[in-house]
Design a protein around this motif. Sequence first.
Motif, short mmCIF file in Angstrom:
data_model
loop_
_atom_site.label_atom_id
_atom_site.label_comp_id
_atom_site.label_asym_id
_atom_site.label_seq_id
_atom_site.Cartn_x
_atom_site.Cartn_y
_atom_site.Cartn_z
N LYS A 283 6.64 10.10 6.98
CA LYS A 283 6.89 8.84 7.67
C LYS A 283 5.64 8.00 7.94
N VAL A 284 4.45 8.58 7.78
CA VAL A 284 3.21 7.91 8.19
C VAL A 284 2.19 7.94 7.05
N LEU A 285 1.44 6.84 6.92
CA LEU A 285 0.34 6.76 5.97
C LEU A 285 -0.90 6.30 6.73
N GLY A 286 -2.02 6.94 6.48
CA GLY A 286 -3.30 6.55 7.07
C GLY A 286 -4.31 6.26 5.99
N PHE A 287 -5.10 5.21 6.18
CA PHE A 287 -6.10 4.84 5.19
C PHE A 287 -7.27 4.13 5.88
N LYS A 288 -8.43 4.14 5.21
CA LYS A 288 -9.63 3.51 5.76
C LYS A 288 -9.44 1.99 5.83
N ASP A 289 -9.94 1.40 6.92
CA ASP A 289 -9.90 -0.05 7.09
C ASP A 289 -10.94 -0.68 6.16
N ILE B 200 0.85 -1.20 0.00
CA ILE B 200 0.00 0.00 0.00
C ILE B 200 0.88 1.25 0.00
N VAL B 201 1.93 1.26 0.83
CA VAL B 201 2.86 2.41 0.85
C VAL B 201 3.47 2.62 -0.52
N ILE C 32 -0.08 3.67 9.66
CA ILE C 32 1.11 2.82 9.62
C ILE C 32 2.35 3.67 9.38
N PRO C 33 3.49 3.22 9.92
CA PRO C 33 4.73 3.86 9.51
C PRO C 33 5.06 3.39 8.09
N LYS C 34 5.66 4.23 7.30
CA LYS C 34 6.05 3.83 5.95
C LYS C 34 7.20 2.83 5.99
N GLU C 35 7.95 2.85 7.05
CA GLU C 35 9.02 1.87 7.25
C GLU C 35 8.41 0.58 7.77
N HIS C 36 8.87 -0.55 7.28
CA HIS C 36 8.36 -1.84 7.75
C HIS C 36 8.99 -2.18 9.10
N ILE C 37 8.14 -2.25 10.11
CA ILE C 37 8.51 -2.71 11.45
C ILE C 37 7.40 -3.69 11.81
N ALA C 38 7.75 -4.94 12.06
CA ALA C 38 6.75 -6.00 12.19
C ALA C 38 5.83 -5.84 13.38
N THR C 39 6.35 -5.61 14.57
CA THR C 39 5.51 -5.53 15.77
C THR C 39 6.01 -4.40 16.68
N GLY D 162 2.19 1.97 -3.33
CA GLY D 162 1.20 2.30 -4.33
C GLY D 162 0.80 1.11 -5.19
N ASP D 163 1.27 -0.08 -4.84
CA ASP D 163 0.94 -1.28 -5.60
C ASP D 163 -0.48 -1.78 -5.32
N ILE D 164 -1.01 -1.45 -4.14
CA ILE D 164 -2.37 -1.80 -3.75
C ILE D 164 -3.07 -0.48 -3.40
N PRO D 165 -4.24 -0.22 -3.99
CA PRO D 165 -4.92 1.04 -3.68
C PRO D 165 -5.51 1.05 -2.28
N ALA D 166 -5.61 2.23 -1.71
CA ALA D 166 -6.22 2.43 -0.40
C ALA D 166 -6.83 3.82 -0.37
N GLU D 167 -7.89 3.97 0.42
CA GLU D 167 -8.52 5.28 0.58
C GLU D 167 -7.78 6.04 1.67
N LYS D 168 -6.87 6.89 1.26
CA LYS D 168 -6.00 7.61 2.19
C LYS D 168 -6.77 8.64 2.99
N VAL D 169 -6.43 8.73 4.27
CA VAL D 169 -6.98 9.76 5.14
C VAL D 169 -5.88 10.64 5.73
N TYR D 170 -4.62 10.23 5.53
CA TYR D 170 -3.49 10.98 6.08
C TYR D 170 -2.21 10.52 5.38
N GLU D 171 -1.31 11.46 5.16
CA GLU D 171 0.02 11.08 4.69
C GLU D 171 1.01 12.19 4.98
N ASP D 172 2.17 11.78 5.49
CA ASP D 172 3.31 12.66 5.60
C ASP D 172 4.54 11.85 5.24
#
Length: 116
Positions: free
Chosen positions: A27-33, A12-13, A45-52, A15-25
């Motif tokens: 380091k962070v991306l927000g989208f509807k569940d 999603i970060v 989500i952070p744009k960086e992959h951190i598992a847990t 752009g390979d999978i579409p999402a309805e974005k609600v926020y982006e800067d």
Amino acid sequence: METDKDCIFCKIVAGDIPAEKVYEDEKVLGFKDLNPVAPFHALLIPKEHIATLRDLHPEHDGMMGGLMRAASEVAVKAGLDEGHRVVGNCLKAAGQEVYHIHLHVIGGRQLKWPPG
């Protein structure tokens, strides 16, 4: 920035999978569940992959602060004036399904306590 080619959130970060974005800067991306549990339900989500949450290190402190600030901005923008909940699940027993840190911003109805 670390990514995981098999992670749905990294896709999603990218752009390979579409999402309805609600926020982006930067380091962070927000989208509807896709499976909302309330009238408003977004994921941040952070744009960086951190598992847990257990994989966080001191160098992630700024990003996590930004994630929480973004949660507040998203709630205000969504008009959740009566309140909202921010949830972060860690590992399977807590309900984590996607192993990429994410926060749920939930609101728009009366939320019960304790949750699930």
